[in-house]
Structures are given as C-alpha cells and as structure tokens.
Design a protein around this motif. Structure first.
Motif, PDB file in Angstrom:
ATOM      1  N   THR A  94     -28.586  37.387   6.494  1.00  0.00           N
ATOM      2  CA  THR A  94     -27.866  36.963   7.717  1.00  0.00           C
ATOM      3  C   THR A  94     -26.732  36.219   7.610  1.00  0.00           C
ATOM      4  OG1 THR A  94     -30.198  36.436   8.667  1.00  0.00           O
ATOM      5  CG2 THR A  94     -28.508  35.531   9.739  1.00  0.00           C
ATOM      6  N   ARG A  95     -26.448  35.412   6.439  1.00  0.00           N
ATOM      7  CA  ARG A  95     -25.100  34.795   6.474  1.00  0.00           C
ATOM      8  C   ARG A  95     -24.140  35.788   6.187  1.00  0.00           C
ATOM      9  NH1 ARG A  95     -25.814  30.704   1.482  1.00  0.00           N
ATOM     10  NH2 ARG A  95     -26.635  32.838   0.739  1.00  0.00           N
ATOM     11  N   ALA A  96     -24.475  36.682   5.517  1.00  0.00           N
ATOM     12  CA  ALA A  96     -23.455  37.995   5.206  1.00  0.00           C
ATOM     13  C   ALA A  96     -23.176  38.551   6.394  1.00  0.00           C
ATOM     14  CB  ALA A  96     -23.911  38.985   3.942  1.00  0.00           C
ATOM     15  N   ARG A  97     -24.032  38.765   7.395  1.00  0.00           N
ATOM     16  CA  ARG A  97     -23.649  39.492   8.689  1.00  0.00           C
ATOM     17  C   ARG A  97     -22.773  38.505   9.583  1.00  0.00           C
ATOM     18  NH1 ARG A  97     -28.357  40.214   9.771  1.00  0.00           N
ATOM     19  NH2 ARG A  97     -29.012  38.713  11.343  1.00  0.00           N
ATOM     20  N   HIS A  98     -23.203  37.099   9.563  1.00  0.00           N
ATOM     21  CA  HIS A  98     -22.228  36.200  10.285  1.00  0.00           C
ATOM     22  C   HIS A  98     -21.081  36.226   9.639  1.00  0.00           C
ATOM     23  CE1 HIS A  98     -25.964  33.720  11.463  1.00  0.00           C
ATOM     24  NE2 HIS A  98     -25.857  34.899  12.191  1.00  0.00           N
ATOM     25  N   VAL A  99     -20.604  36.323   8.427  1.00  0.00           N
ATOM     26  CA  VAL A  99     -19.492  36.389   7.844  1.00  0.00           C
ATOM     27  C   VAL A  99     -18.518  37.618   8.358  1.00  0.00           C
ATOM     28  CG1 VAL A  99     -17.955  36.600   5.640  1.00  0.00           C
ATOM     29  CG2 VAL A  99     -19.920  34.932   5.534  1.00  0.00           C
ATOM     30  N   GLU A 100     -19.216  38.667   8.204  1.00  0.00           N
ATOM     31  CA  GLU A 100     -18.742  39.870   8.656  1.00  0.00           C
ATOM     32  C   GLU A 100     -18.320  40.005   9.954  1.00  0.00           C
ATOM     33  OE1 GLU A 100     -20.235  44.100   6.701  1.00  0.00           O
ATOM     34  OE2 GLU A 100     -21.890  43.022   7.799  1.00  0.00           O
ATOM     35  N   GLN A 101     -19.011  39.366  10.927  1.00  0.00           N
ATOM     36  CA  GLN A 101     -18.716  39.222  12.384  1.00  0.00           C
ATOM     37  C   GLN A 101     -17.395  38.327  12.550  1.00  0.00           C
ATOM     38  OE1 GLN A 101     -22.230  37.465  14.155  1.00  0.00           O
ATOM     39  NE2 GLN A 101     -23.182  39.686  14.406  1.00  0.00           N
ATOM     40  N   LEU A 102     -17.229  37.330  11.582  1.00  0.00           N
ATOM     41  CA  LEU A 102     -16.117  36.281  11.558  1.00  0.00           C
ATOM     42  C   LEU A 102     -14.976  36.965  11.099  1.00  0.00           C
ATOM     43  CD1 LEU A 102     -17.808  33.015  10.257  1.00  0.00           C
ATOM     44  CD2 LEU A 102     -16.789  33.412  12.392  1.00  0.00           C
ATOM     45  N   ILE A 103     -14.862  38.070   9.979  1.00  0.00           N
ATOM     46  CA  ILE A 103     -13.870  38.532   9.534  1.00  0.00           C
ATOM     47  C   ILE A 103     -13.496  39.647  10.396  1.00  0.00           C
ATOM     48  CG2 ILE A 103     -13.091  39.974   7.547  1.00  0.00           C
ATOM     49  CD1 ILE A 103     -14.992  38.486   5.690  1.00  0.00           C
ATOM     50  N   GLU A 104     -14.337  39.972  11.461  1.00  0.00           N
ATOM     51  CA  GLU A 104     -13.803  41.370  12.361  1.00  0.00           C
ATOM     52  C   GLU A 104     -12.747  40.767  13.045  1.00  0.00           C
ATOM     53  OE1 GLU A 104     -17.040  42.442  14.549  1.00  0.00           O
ATOM     54  OE2 GLU A 104     -17.873  43.817  12.654  1.00  0.00           O
ATOM     55  N   ARG A 105     -12.720  39.354  13.330  1.00  0.00           N
ATOM     56  CA  ARG A 105     -11.728  38.779  14.197  1.00  0.00           C
ATOM     57  C   ARG A 105     -10.774  37.787  13.246  1.00  0.00           C
ATOM     58  NH1 ARG A 105     -12.085  38.451  19.411  1.00  0.00           N
ATOM     59  NH2 ARG A 105     -10.074  37.266  19.435  1.00  0.00           N
ATOM     60  N   LYS A 106     -10.232  38.080  12.199  1.00  0.00           N
ATOM     61  CA  LYS A 106      -9.551  37.388  11.254  1.00  0.00           C
ATOM     62  C   LYS A 106      -8.711  36.598  11.835  1.00  0.00           C
ATOM     63  CE  LYS A 106      -9.441  39.153   7.247  1.00  0.00           C
ATOM     64  NZ  LYS A 106      -8.891  40.214   6.113  1.00  0.00           N
ATOM     65  N   ASP A 107      -7.835  37.153  12.915  1.00  0.00           N
ATOM     66  CA  ASP A 107      -6.984  36.195  13.546  1.00  0.00           C
ATOM     67  C   ASP A 107      -7.331  35.092  14.184  1.00  0.00           C
ATOM     68  OD1 ASP A 107      -8.090  37.675  15.427  1.00  0.00           O
ATOM     69  OD2 ASP A 107      -6.322  37.810  16.533  1.00  0.00           O
ATOM     70  N   ARG A 108      -8.552  34.948  14.866  1.00  0.00           N
ATOM     71  CA  ARG A 108      -9.190  33.896  15.465  1.00  0.00           C
ATOM     72  C   ARG A 108      -9.673  32.717  14.633  1.00  0.00           C
ATOM     73  NH1 ARG A 108     -14.417  34.541  19.538  1.00  0.00           N
ATOM     74  NH2 ARG A 108     -15.329  35.190  17.314  1.00  0.00           N
ATOM     75  N   LEU A 109     -10.378  33.544  13.553  1.00  0.00           N
ATOM     76  CA  LEU A 109     -10.818  32.672  12.374  1.00  0.00           C
ATOM     77  C   LEU A 109      -9.881  31.761  11.631  1.00  0.00           C
ATOM     78  CD1 LEU A 109     -13.187  31.822  10.493  1.00  0.00           C
ATOM     79  CD2 LEU A 109     -12.626  33.845   9.036  1.00  0.00           C
ATOM     80  N   VAL A 110      -8.895  32.303  11.348  1.00  0.00           N
ATOM     81  CA  VAL A 110      -7.712  31.799  10.402  1.00  0.00           C
ATOM     82  C   VAL A 110      -7.007  30.805  11.474  1.00  0.00           C
ATOM     83  CG1 VAL A 110      -5.324  32.016   9.515  1.00  0.00           C
ATOM     84  CG2 VAL A 110      -7.420  33.503   8.984  1.00  0.00           C
ATOM     85  N   SER A 111      -6.703  30.942  12.748  1.00  0.00           N
ATOM     86  CA  SER A 111      -6.219  29.994  13.778  1.00  0.00           C
ATOM     87  C   SER A 111      -7.014  28.865  13.769  1.00  0.00           C
ATOM     88  CB  SER A 111      -5.753  30.924  14.880  1.00  0.00           C
ATOM     89  OG  SER A 111      -4.867  32.106  14.752  1.00  0.00           O
ATOM     90  N   ALA A 112      -8.414  29.201  13.988  1.00  0.00           N
ATOM     91  CA  ALA A 112      -9.189  28.019  14.245  1.00  0.00           C
ATOM     92  C   ALA A 112      -9.014  26.948  13.081  1.00  0.00           C
ATOM     93  CB  ALA A 112     -10.593  28.576  14.624  1.00  0.00           C
ATOM     94  N   LEU A 113      -9.600  27.701  11.953  1.00  0.00           N
ATOM     95  CA  LEU A 113      -9.412  26.928  10.576  1.00  0.00           C
ATOM     96  C   LEU A 113      -8.047  26.103  10.484  1.00  0.00           C
ATOM     97  CD1 LEU A 113     -11.198  29.400   8.176  1.00  0.00           C
ATOM     98  CD2 LEU A 113     -12.125  27.111   9.072  1.00  0.00           C
ATOM     99  N   LEU A 114      -6.964  26.811  10.769  1.00  0.00           N
ATOM    100  CA  LEU A 114      -5.643  26.217  10.516  1.00  0.00           C
ATOM    101  C   LEU A 114      -5.518  24.888  11.413  1.00  0.00           C
ATOM    102  CD1 LEU A 114      -3.189  29.079   9.782  1.00  0.00           C
ATOM    103  CD2 LEU A 114      -3.854  27.269   8.271  1.00  0.00           C
ATOM    104  N   ILE A 115      -5.952  25.090  12.779  1.00  0.00           N
ATOM    105  CA  ILE A 115      -6.008  23.916  13.678  1.00  0.00           C
ATOM    106  C   ILE A 115      -6.716  22.902  13.398  1.00  0.00           C
ATOM    107  CG2 ILE A 115      -6.577  23.548  16.091  1.00  0.00           C
ATOM    108  CD1 ILE A 115      -6.012  26.269  16.938  1.00  0.00           C
ATOM    109  N   GLY A 116      -7.857  23.098  13.025  1.00  0.00           N
ATOM    110  CA  GLY A 116      -9.051  21.971  12.409  1.00  0.00           C
ATOM    111  C   GLY A 116      -8.092  21.697  11.191  1.00  0.00           C
ATOM    112  N   ASN A 117      -7.683  22.030  10.031  1.00  0.00           N
ATOM    113  CA  ASN A 117      -7.323  21.426   8.802  1.00  0.00           C
ATOM    114  C   ASN A 117      -5.975  20.591   9.253  1.00  0.00           C
ATOM    115  OD1 ASN A 117      -7.217  21.274   6.061  1.00  0.00           O
ATOM    116  ND2 ASN A 117      -5.821  23.143   5.907  1.00  0.00           N
TER     117      ASN A 117
END
Length: 422
Positions: A48-71
């Motif tokens: 299940t975790r791998a499926r969640h990671v796949e879903q996150l990577i599909e929108r990599k721009d949103r993922l990276v932006s959210a992580l950068l904002i938080g960081n």
C-alpha cells in the motif's frame, strides 16, 4: 514561566524543527530518486505504501513544492528561535553564534545526512516517509498549487513554457540512459545492452536501413529452364529465393526451397515437368519507409518471412526478412548454411579492415563504436557523405574520432577501407 523553562522550551522547539527539516529534505530526495519501476513492482505485489508513493510522484511538482514550502518554514522558524535564544544569552553577539550554529546544524542534520541516507536507499526511504509526505501534501497542497502557478507565469515572461505534462526525455530515451548507466556500472554486459537497445531501435529504423540491397539479392530467372532454377536454389544459402522475369525490377514470385523439393518429389524428380511459377508464391511488396516495428508486426500477422522493398516509384530497392529484423535485436544469427561474410577484420596495429557494404549499425555493435547512421547506412556511404565526393584509392579522411583510408575502389563504389581510432 521562568527564564530557564523558556530556554528549555525554545531549545526543544528548535530541536523538533531540525528533525522536521531532516524529514522534509530526506523525503524530497527519496521521492525523486526512487525507481518508478521498483515502486510499481512493489505496488503490484500489494504494498500500500508503494501505491501511495506512486500517486505522490505522479504529481511531482505539487509534491516538491509542498516539501519545499514546509522545509523553508521550519528552517526559518528554527533560525529565528535560535537567534532569539542566543540573543537572550549572549546579547548582540548571539546573532553571530546563531548564524554559525544553525548553519552547521542545518547543513549536517537537515541536508547532508538525510539526503545521503535517502540516496543510498531511495525506495526504502520513500516507503518509510510516505505517510509524512501525504500529510504534507494535504497540508500545503493549496499553497503549492499557487506557488507553481506563480513560477509558471514568471517563466512564461522569459519565454519558457513549463508544462507539467511534458517530459524532457521520452520513455525510450530514459530507458536508453538507464541501460548506459547500468552497463557502465557493470550490471549489464554489452551483449544484453545491445539486445535491449536493438529492441528500442525498432520504432526508429526503417526497412531501408537493414534491407539486403538489390545488388546483393540472390534471385533466379523465372524464364530459365527448371533444371537451372533448381540448381540455383540448391546452391543458395537461403530458404526463400525471389523469382524475376526480364530484370530484377520485375520480381514475380518467391520460391521456398521446401515447396520446390515437394514439387520435385511429386513429379519423380523430372525437372521438365515443373512449372516454376506454380511453385512460387506471390511476392509481398513493402515501402522502404516502413518502420521495423511495423514490419515485424506485419510479418507476425501475415505469418510471412520475406518482403520485397520498393521505393516511392515502385522500383525494387532490396528485400527484408524476418531474420534481418530479429538480428537487429539479438545480433547476428548464423546457422550451418550461412556464408561467413568477412566484412570486418581486426589488424595487429589496432586498425580494422572494413568492406564498404558493412552497415554502420553492425560495425558499431561489433566494435562498440558510435559512428552516426542518420545520413548513411553503410560505411562507404558514411565516407562519401562526409567527404562530399567519391574518394580515390589511398585517400584518407578523419571524422567522428576515426581515420578512414580508402583501400580499394571499383568504378564509383568504395569496396574496402581501413579504419583506425585517432
């Protein structure tokens, strides 16, 4: 709250923020470095975790932006708290101490350490932090969308259209790059790299790139006496032989050696009773611009093994067989009836004697060279293209890191060359 308690709480908050920064940096690196193929395999296996990671990577721009904002938020907040804490303790000098201390802490514990860990085991790290990443995307998702919109708008001002649906590399290019990296690292031997690379090349090559040229076709005259035709077929190393009438441009059939033997058996080996045209099957003509992938599919669909290649005017250019296409994938296939064509001969001085008709792709594959094959199919064609003339014997040229010397020329055809790395 006493001063000591305030200092303790502030120090604890700074430590907690550094831990969060560790997760932000590591998550960004782990998610972007993780192999999508491995994640897909894990997801298909029920992880299940791998499926969640796949879903996150599909929108990599949103993922990276959210992580950068938080960081950036936790880094700035941690630095502000550290500055306030050290100002209380050391006065104005606390600014210097806070700057030096937070730089060391953030570089080591929030950058180098988490990113090194994530790069060492990207898939495992990505799976471990997947719940954290999902929460951060949920929390900062709206902000990341606004940030991405602002970035795209600014880039358009400078003429850069950053489309989230467009990849800089095609899937084939990514596979080729992966193959080269694995080969360089020793995980893929050259033969395996060439086979997979040959499979990827099928969509880019045309039948004209690998066909047997009309000047090299072994064919029989349909108007010749049957005994002559049978003798020609038996002398040929090939199972299927084109039949022509009048000239090689008028191919009227293809004889299969087994069909000819059956016909001979039916007439008790009386050559005079054989009608060659009744034994021959109807020829199949294909355009020279057909891709190898389409031609392979057509061969399999029609259950055929040979096709006559024609140009846009319908003139015969050559022929292509199913074996020719398969050899582009697996390399040269030789059987006990093949004639050994000595087209490439290594010399003691490190040079190579090459027949002009040797295809560039075969030479690259055999010697692990990288000569271009965009403008020419054969080595002779490459030399003529680069020289912009038909060279004389003993004439030499240097290009693409190799020195080519024309050893033999017949009329306007380069027969043999010596090639050596410069």
């Amino acid at each position: 709250m006493t001063i000591d308690t305030t200092l303790l709480v502030t120090g604890g908050a700074i430590l907690f923020l550094i831990v969060l920064s560790f997760f932000f940096s590591g998550t960004e690196t782990g998610m972007t470095a993780a192999s999508r193929a491995r994640l897909h395999a894990l997801s298909a296996g029920g992880d299940t975790r791998a499926r969640h990671v796949e879903q996150l990577i599909e929108r990599k721009d949103r993922l990276v932006s959210a992580l950068l904002i938080g960081n950036n938020l936790v880094n700035i907040l941690a630095s502000a708290l550290a500055t306030s804490l050290l100002l209380t303790i050391f006065g104005d000098a606390g600014v210097i101490y806070a700057t030096i201390g937070m730089t060391v802490l953030l570089v080591i514990f929030s950058e180098i350490l988490p990113k090194s860990w994530a790069l060492a085991r990207p898939e495992q790290f990505a799976l471990f932090v997947s719940p954290f990443a999902r929460f951060i995307v949920f929390l900062f998702g709206p902000l990341s969308i606004l940030a991405n919109g602002a970035v795209r708008g600014l880039l358009r001002v400078f003429g850069i259209n950053l489309s989230s649906d467009t990849s800089l590399l095609s899937a084939h290019d990514e596979l080729r790059g992966t193959l080269e990296v694995l080969h360089r690292e020793g995980a893929f031997i050259k033969a395996d790299r060439d086979r997979v690379g040959g499979l990827l090349d099928l969509a880019e090559l045309e039948v004209s790139d690998i066909m047997v040229h009309r000047t090299s076709i072994r064919a029989v005259d349909g108007d010749a006496p049957p005994a002559t035709v049978v003798a020609e077929v038996l002398r040929s190393p090939y199972t299927r032989i084109p039949v022509w009438r009048g000239s090689i441009d008028n191919i009227v059939g293809v004889i299969h050696a087994k069909d000819l033997l059956r016909a001979l058996h039916e007439v008790q080996h009386d050559f005079s009773r054989i009608d060659i045209m009744k034994v021959a099957s109807k020829p199949w003509f294909v355009p020279d611009t057909t891709s190898l992938q389409d031609q392979l599919n057509a061969f399999l669909r029609r259950k055929a093994h040979i096709a006559i290649v024609v140009d846009e005017y319908g003139e015969v250019e050559g022929l292509v067989t199913l074996e020719d296409i398969i050899e582009e994938i697996v390399g040269e296939i030789a059987d006990e009836h093949d004639i050994d064509m000595q087209g490439v001969r290594q010399q003691p001085d490190g040079s190579v004697i090459v027949d002009g008709t040797v295809p560039i792709r075969d030479l690259n594959r055999a010697l692990d060279w990288n000569l271009p094959d965009d403008e020419a199919v054969t080595v002779a064609g490459l030399v003529i293209h680069e020289a912009q003339t038909i060279p004389e014997e003993k004439q030499a040229f240097t290009f693409h890191g190799k020195r080519f010397v024309v050893l033999k020329r017949e009329r306007n055809r380069i027969v043999r060359l010596r090639v050596k790395s410069t």
